[in-house]
Design an enzyme around this catalytic site. Structure first.
Site, PDB file in Angstrom:
ATOM      1  N   ARG A 102       0.851  -1.195   0.000  1.00 44.63           N
ATOM      2  CA  ARG A 102       0.000   0.000   0.000  1.00 44.63           C
ATOM      3  C   ARG A 102       0.883   1.240   0.000  1.00 44.63           C
ATOM      4  O   ARG A 102       1.748   1.405   0.854  1.00 44.63           O
ATOM      5  CB  ARG A 102      -0.908  -0.020   1.230  1.00 44.63           C
ATOM      6  N   THR A 106      -0.805   7.750  -1.511  1.00 44.75           N
ATOM      7  CA  THR A 106      -1.940   7.715  -2.442  1.00 44.75           C
ATOM      8  C   THR A 106      -3.011   6.706  -2.030  1.00 44.75           C
ATOM      9  O   THR A 106      -4.129   6.738  -2.537  1.00 44.75           O
ATOM     10  CB  THR A 106      -1.457   7.344  -3.850  1.00 44.75           C
ATOM     11  N   ASP A 198      -3.947  -2.027  11.333  1.00 44.91           N
ATOM     12  CA  ASP A 198      -3.265  -2.618  10.177  1.00 44.91           C
ATOM     13  C   ASP A 198      -3.097  -4.113  10.436  1.00 44.91           C
ATOM     14  O   ASP A 198      -2.341  -4.518  11.323  1.00 44.91           O
ATOM     15  CB  ASP A 198      -1.906  -1.951   9.972  1.00 44.91           C
ATOM     16  N   ASP A 201       0.558  -5.497  10.259  1.00 46.50           N
ATOM     17  CA  ASP A 201       1.375  -5.113  11.414  1.00 46.50           C
ATOM     18  C   ASP A 201       0.968  -5.899  12.655  1.00 46.50           C
ATOM     19  O   ASP A 201       1.812  -6.300  13.463  1.00 46.50           O
ATOM     20  CB  ASP A 201       1.233  -3.613  11.694  1.00 46.50           C
TER      21      ASP A 201
END
Length: 211
Positions: A102, A106, A198, A201
């Protein structure tokens, strides 16, 4: 687009563990494995089966097995956390891989790996990724699968955002969705709200490799 929301109490209890910020990496992996297996179980409900005779210690019974086990395709890296639970449910499934990072500026997917069978025509494909946020990564992966002939794809996601669900519905691609919950919003960083943070993570620790 067909959407299946798995709201079983055991699924919801594992989802709560995943959402909890106090859950460490080991606890997160364990809960994700449990919930991933539940979603694969539900995603497989209508797969075609073949019957055969099986001899029990007493007599002969009707046996059943999948006619054509699906191909499991994780979107890595977070999707790797769903491979073991998927294979625990369907041990004879094939596995392909799609690697997408990712771009944090953006929020767009950055492809870096594609390891798939050349021809997916007529095959059931389970595309697994814990998070469906904007839908950008999943749509990119879906287009790769469709380009190889896939026309029967099930996206299996732990948590989905409404924006991602809408993106899938509006894409016109041959996909159905199996998920535990559809969360309402995305924040300014395109993370699902309330979400679980996330997933990569929380599975493996912070990523320290720039792609």
């Amino acid at each position: 687009m067909e959407i299946t929301v798995v709201d079983h109490p055991l699924a919801q209890s594992r989802l709560t563990i995943l959402r909890d910020e106090r859950t460490n990496n080991a606890g997160f992996r364990a809960a994700l494995a449990d919930l991933g297996a539940m979603l694969i179980y539900e995603a497989s409900r209508d797969l075609p089966v073949e019957e055969f005779d099986v001899k029990t210690p007493i007599t002969v019974a009707d046996g059943h097995r999948l006619e054509d086990p699906p191909i499991i395709v994780p979107v890595i890296r977070a999707g790797l956390g769903m491979i073991d639970p998927a294979l625990s449910m369907i041990p004879d499934a094939q596995v392909g891989f799609i690697g997408l990072a990712r771009n944090e500026e953006t929020h767009e997917p950055v492809p870096y790996l594609e390891a798939l069978p050349e021809d997916l025509s007529g095959r059931n494909v389970f595309l697994v990724d814990p998070m469906l946020a904007t839908g950008g990564s999943l749509l990119h992966a879906l287009k790769l699968l469709v380009a190889r002939g896939a026309d029967n794809i099930t996206a299996v996601c732990i948590i989905s955002a409404q924006a991602g669900v809408d993106a899938l519905e509006n894409s016109g691609l041959p996909v159905r969705l199996v998920t535990t919950v559809v969360d309402p919003n995305l924040n300014e960083d395109a993370y699902i709200v309330p979400g679980l943070g996330d997933a990569g993570d929380r599975l493996y620790g912070p990523r320290n490799i720039d792609l």
